[in-house]
Design an enzyme around this catalytic site. Sequence first.
Site, PDB file in Angstrom:
ATOM      1  CE1 TYR A  19      49.260  39.752  41.405  1.00 52.05           C
ATOM      2  CE2 TYR A  19      48.433  38.101  40.109  1.00 52.05           C
ATOM      3  CZ  TYR A  19      48.483  39.318  40.459  1.00 52.05           C
ATOM      4  OH  TYR A  19      47.873  40.392  39.439  1.00 52.05           O
ATOM      5  CG  HIS A  20      53.948  32.469  41.301  1.00 46.65           C
ATOM      6  ND1 HIS A  20      54.002  32.054  39.990  1.00 46.65           N
ATOM      7  CD2 HIS A  20      52.542  32.474  41.554  1.00 46.65           C
ATOM      8  CE1 HIS A  20      52.725  31.803  39.557  1.00 46.65           C
ATOM      9  NE2 HIS A  20      51.895  31.824  40.398  1.00 46.65           N
ATOM     10  N   PRO A  21      56.003  34.921  45.057  1.00 45.29           N
ATOM     11  CG  PRO A  21      55.740  36.429  46.845  1.00 45.29           C
ATOM     12  CD  PRO A  21      55.117  35.841  45.199  1.00 45.29           C
TER      13      PRO A  21
END
Length: 610
Positions: free
Chosen positions: A531-533
């Site tokens: 969840y780190h775009p």
Amino acid sequence: MIGKIATVVVLLSIVLAFYWQEDNEVQDMFLIKTMNKTYDYIVVGAGSTGAVIASRLSEDPNVNILLIEAGGSELESDTFRVPLKASLAQKTEHDWAYYTVPQKNSQKGMNEQRSFWPRGRVLGGTSNLNYMAFVRGSRHDYNQWEKEGCKGWSYKDVLPYFLKMEDIQIPSLYNSPYHSRGGYLTVSQTGDTPLPELYRKASEELGYKTVDKNGEDQIGFSYMQSSVRNGERCSTMKAYLRPVMNRPNLHISINTMATKILIENKKAKGLEVIQNNRKIQVFANKEVILSGGAVNSPVLLMLSGVGPKDHLQELGIPVVADLPVGNNLPDHMMFHMKYNINSSISINTQTFQAPIPKVQYALSKTGIYSGSGLEADLMDKIPNRNPEEPDYPDYQMTLFSVAQDEGFLDYGLDMNIKPEVTKLFKKRAKSNEFSYSLIGLHPKSRGTIRLQSTDPFDPPLIDPHYLDNPYDIKVMTAAIRKTQQLMNTKVFKQLGSTLVRRDFPGICDKVKFDTDEYWECLIRYFTVTVYHPVSTCRMGAITDPSAVVDPELRVKGIFNLRVADASVMRNEPSGNTNAPCIMIGEKAADLIRGKDTVFDFRKQISKLKL
């Protein structure tokens, strides 16, 4: 005895729910029902960065600010407050619940080979959905940003803003020049099982030092630092906005979705929004600031005619500025290494459901519910790495003390795993287990975000191109080998640690066990997003063809329009991205106001080697 405890739990829940609801109504009385026609500043998105910017801008009583949020109040759900319930907000009305397009080289164990991307649609944004890990990144990350053209974003430039935000509540770090007390965001050490200490001892057996991952060096073992205050999640909403919601110059409008930036003669004039099924225009005298995150900020820009020319023309959107919006998308991925142990020291479905931990948390905000299950990290570099790479860690090994047992597989973290694969996992799931989440920190695979249509309510086309670059496999394999070394230490041998294999008939069963080819097969099946775009509105020099915003976060070629969130990050930082998002909010507020609010913090770090 158990029956009496259960009765106490029920009664406590009823009483607390009554006061919770009553207090919520009081706290939310400051949310506006009707917007003014004009404001000085309009901030889009009340998430990890937008909440910070709105709070700081409203410190000046001579300007007025509108903060709009597509979702509702975080007080609508008690789930957000409780760290151990972090996964339960996913796929609710508070989550955008995006999916990627089918991936060619990864996600083979997932439905349609799609990755599930939860994103916060609520006051506080994804800081209300994440697992609260507080990791700034390496100083080498930010020095590389500046080297690549992001002037003013070196570590000596951004560290003062990390210090400004922070209220460190870890006594051993009170006197560290890398930390500070008195900021809005509480940072504490979380962990309620014996596993972190065992992890530390095993790491020391391999020659690693215990370090402060937010201090001088990240390489080594470190305890988890989390955005948790007194046993409860400390989101940016709680830290930055709740204390100042009564300011008359700060208007917060929920359930208000921005659908278009109003741009005239290359100047942002305001927004078109949907509220209560009505289309409304609201105008900004000074600036519009986008803080929708790495997905929604590029989407709103493209809907407004700011983006790749060919893509916009394909959809019939008039081109206002031809910029690489939605390009350069990296994302951290994680691969789980699960181990069975001979001791009941991890958190499992039984302990999660037991009444005593619930009573303990209700009365004192301590115990297993006061942490997310992320309890420690080890960071290191891969062997034989390119000497031209910056001196940051290549991977992160996060200890997850929650057993991925049958209950977790049914109700825990949603990874979009195929039902038939979940059934196979359940056959080997046990309550006495823990896992490492192995994370490649600097992926070389790059993807895109594109519009599906001109309808702002259509989800975007997210294509991260996971594992397209073989380097990403190399890093993950190195992390797997390091995990094996850890589990071969005396500490974990005494626990009887045994790998839970994830090869099954038809899944990597034809490849020789424990070869690099074996692990590559499993990586391509089961590696998922962390969840780190970032970087979809990339920051860079004004002459940089890959940049959407300049180092002042101004959209190139458009006046009075800035972007400030994860999308502007030059590259992935070495670690979780929430703390850098908050730092960006603090720095952006100073850039917008033309102020320097961190002079004293710069003096504090003047003698550090940065």
